[in-house]
Design a protein around this motif. Structure first.
Motif, PDB file in Angstrom:
ATOM      1  N   GLU A   1      37.219  31.403  39.985  1.00 50.77           N
ATOM      2  CA  GLU A   1      36.416  32.364  39.228  1.00 50.77           C
ATOM      3  C   GLU A   1      35.215  32.848  40.045  1.00 50.77           C
ATOM      4  O   GLU A   1      34.861  34.029  40.001  1.00 50.77           O
ATOM      5  N   TRP A   2      34.568  31.946  40.773  1.00 56.70           N
ATOM      6  CA  TRP A   2      33.411  32.327  41.598  1.00 56.70           C
ATOM      7  C   TRP A   2      33.798  33.452  42.556  1.00 56.70           C
ATOM      8  O   TRP A   2      33.097  34.459  42.661  1.00 56.70           O
ATOM      9  N   GLU A   3      34.908  33.288  43.267  1.00 59.83           N
ATOM     10  CA  GLU A   3      35.313  34.297  44.242  1.00 59.83           C
ATOM     11  C   GLU A   3      35.687  35.617  43.557  1.00 59.83           C
ATOM     12  O   GLU A   3      35.411  36.692  44.088  1.00 59.83           O
ATOM     13  N   TYR A   4      36.298  35.546  42.387  1.00 61.27           N
ATOM     14  CA  TYR A   4      36.586  36.770  41.642  1.00 61.27           C
ATOM     15  C   TYR A   4      35.293  37.483  41.258  1.00 61.27           C
ATOM     16  O   TYR A   4      35.179  38.707  41.393  1.00 61.27           O
ATOM     17  N   LEU A   5      34.318  36.748  40.758  1.00 59.67           N
ATOM     18  CA  LEU A   5      33.035  37.345  40.394  1.00 59.67           C
ATOM     19  C   LEU A   5      32.388  38.027  41.596  1.00 59.67           C
ATOM     20  O   LEU A   5      31.940  39.176  41.503  1.00 59.67           O
TER      21      LEU A   5
ATOM     22  N   CYS B   1      46.668  32.997  35.350  1.00 54.11           N
ATOM     23  CA  CYS B   1      46.836  31.858  34.452  1.00 54.11           C
ATOM     24  C   CYS B   1      45.492  31.229  34.048  1.00 54.11           C
ATOM     25  O   CYS B   1      45.418  30.481  33.086  1.00 54.11           O
ATOM     26  N   ASN B   2      44.422  31.551  34.761  1.00 58.59           N
ATOM     27  CA  ASN B   2      43.092  31.027  34.468  1.00 58.59           C
ATOM     28  C   ASN B   2      42.449  31.904  33.387  1.00 58.59           C
ATOM     29  O   ASN B   2      42.189  33.084  33.601  1.00 58.59           O
ATOM     30  N   SER B   3      42.175  31.325  32.220  1.00 58.33           N
ATOM     31  CA  SER B   3      41.646  32.101  31.094  1.00 58.33           C
ATOM     32  C   SER B   3      40.270  32.697  31.393  1.00 58.33           C
ATOM     33  O   SER B   3      39.934  33.772  30.882  1.00 58.33           O
TER      34      SER B   3
ATOM     35  N   VAL C   1      37.871  48.112  41.386  1.00 57.80           N
ATOM     36  CA  VAL C   1      37.478  47.290  40.239  1.00 57.80           C
ATOM     37  C   VAL C   1      38.610  47.269  39.218  1.00 57.80           C
ATOM     38  O   VAL C   1      39.003  46.212  38.720  1.00 57.80           O
ATOM     39  N   LYS C   2      39.152  48.431  38.925  1.00 56.16           N
ATOM     40  CA  LYS C   2      40.223  48.516  37.929  1.00 56.16           C
ATOM     41  C   LYS C   2      41.453  47.744  38.384  1.00 56.16           C
ATOM     42  O   LYS C   2      42.057  47.003  37.594  1.00 56.16           O
ATOM     43  N   SER C   3      41.812  47.885  39.633  1.00 59.23           N
ATOM     44  CA  SER C   3      42.978  47.173  40.163  1.00 59.23           C
ATOM     45  C   SER C   3      42.793  45.658  40.058  1.00 59.23           C
ATOM     46  O   SER C   3      43.697  44.931  39.631  1.00 59.23           O
ATOM     47  N   LEU C   4      41.613  45.176  40.438  1.00 56.24           N
ATOM     48  CA  LEU C   4      41.337  43.740  40.364  1.00 56.24           C
ATOM     49  C   LEU C   4      41.286  43.274  38.909  1.00 56.24           C
ATOM     50  O   LEU C   4      41.801  42.200  38.577  1.00 56.24           O
ATOM     51  N   ALA C   5      40.702  44.082  38.037  1.00 52.05           N
ATOM     52  CA  ALA C   5      40.630  43.716  36.615  1.00 52.05           C
ATOM     53  C   ALA C   5      42.028  43.598  36.022  1.00 52.05           C
ATOM     54  O   ALA C   5      42.305  42.665  35.259  1.00 52.05           O
ATOM     55  N   MET C   6      42.906  44.513  36.365  1.00 52.65           N
ATOM     56  CA  MET C   6      44.282  44.453  35.862  1.00 52.65           C
ATOM     57  C   MET C   6      44.984  43.198  36.383  1.00 52.65           C
ATOM     58  O   MET C   6      45.728  42.550  35.651  1.00 52.65           O
ATOM     59  N   ARG C   7      44.709  42.850  37.616  1.00 55.36           N
ATOM     60  CA  ARG C   7      45.287  41.632  38.178  1.00 55.36           C
ATOM     61  C   ARG C   7      44.785  40.402  37.424  1.00 55.36           C
ATOM     62  O   ARG C   7      45.538  39.461  37.187  1.00 55.36           O
ATOM     63  N   CYS C   8      43.522  40.418  37.049  1.00 58.19           N
ATOM     64  CA  CYS C   8      42.937  39.290  36.311  1.00 58.19           C
ATOM     65  C   CYS C   8      43.686  39.030  35.004  1.00 58.19           C
ATOM     66  O   CYS C   8      43.826  37.879  34.594  1.00 58.19           O
ATOM     67  N   LEU C   9      44.120  40.076  34.358  1.00 58.88           N
ATOM     68  CA  LEU C   9      44.802  39.925  33.079  1.00 58.88           C
ATOM     69  C   LEU C   9      46.089  39.113  33.201  1.00 58.88           C
ATOM     70  O   LEU C   9      46.508  38.472  32.239  1.00 58.88           O
ATOM     71  N   ASP C  10      46.693  39.107  34.385  1.00 57.45           N
ATOM     72  CA  ASP C  10      47.931  38.364  34.617  1.00 57.45           C
ATOM     73  C   ASP C  10      47.698  36.957  35.162  1.00 57.45           C
ATOM     74  O   ASP C  10      48.647  36.219  35.394  1.00 57.45           O
TER      75      ASP C  10
END
Length: 156
Positions: A98-102, A127-129, A116-125
Motif C-alpha cells: 500500500e505504501w508504494e501504491y500511495l 487482492c489487498n482491500s 492515475v486512472k490506469s493505476l486506480a483501475m488496477r487497484c480495483l482488481d
C-alpha cells in the motif's frame, strides 16, 4: 535539477544528495542539469534510471531520497516518462504494498491524470482491500471537478 514546479538544489554535504548525483553521473555526466538527455540514452539504460528514481520516490525510506526521486522523475521529459513509466512500475506493483501504491499515486498525479486512472483501475482488481479502497478513492477524486490538481497522501 529543474522540475516543472521547482528547482531542487543539491546539498553536497548530504550523503543522499551526493549519492543521487553520483547515480545520475554514472549514466551521463550532464543528466542532472539536462534531464532531457535521457532521450539519447539507450532505452534499457533509461528505464534503469527511471526505475531507480521510482524506487527512491516510492519506497519507504528517508524523506530526502523520496524528494530526490520525485524531482528526478518530474524533471524528465513528460512524453518520455509517459512512454515508459507504467512498464517500469510493474515490478514495484507486484509487491501489493500500500505504501508504494500511495507514493506512486502521488508521483502520477504530478505527471498525468490518465496514469492515475490506469493505476486506480488496477487497484480495483488487487487482492489487498486497502489498495482496492485507494483505487476507489482516486477514481472518486478524478471525478470530482472541485478537487485540487495535485494529491498528497502524507497526512493519511
Amino acid at each position: 535539477m529543474k522540475t516543472s514546479n521547482t528547482t531542487i538544489e543539491l546539498n553536497l554535504e548530504c550523503g543522499y544528495d551526493i549519492n543521487f548525483r553520483r547515480f545520475l553521473n554514472s549514466y551521463h555526466p550532464d543528466l542532472l542539469v539536462c534531464p532531457e538527455l535521457i532521450e539519447q540514452i539507450e532505452v534499457m539504460k533509461g528505464r534503469e534510471i527511471l526505475l531507480e528514481l521510482m524506487e527512491l520516490a516510492c519506497q519507504c525510506q528517508n524523506i530526502r531520497n523520496i524528494e530526490l526521486g520525485r524531482a528526478g522523475i518530474w524533471a524528465l521529459p513528460k512524453n518520455w516518462v509517459l512512454d515508459h513509466i507504467e512498464e517500469v512500475a510493474e515490478s514495484m506493483l507486484q509487491q501489493n504494498d500500500e505504501w508504494e501504491y500511495l507514493r506512486l499515486f502521488e508521483v502520477y498525479w504530478h505527471i498525468d491524470e490518465s496514469l492515475v486512472k490506469s493505476l486506480a483501475m488496477r487497484c480495483l482488481d488487487c487482492c489487498n482491500s486497502e489498495i482496492q479502497e485507494l483505487g476507489k478513492d482516486c477514481l472518486a477524486k478524478l471525478n470530482n471537478q472541485n478537487r485540487d490538481k495535485i494529491i498528497e497522501y502524507w497526512e493519511l
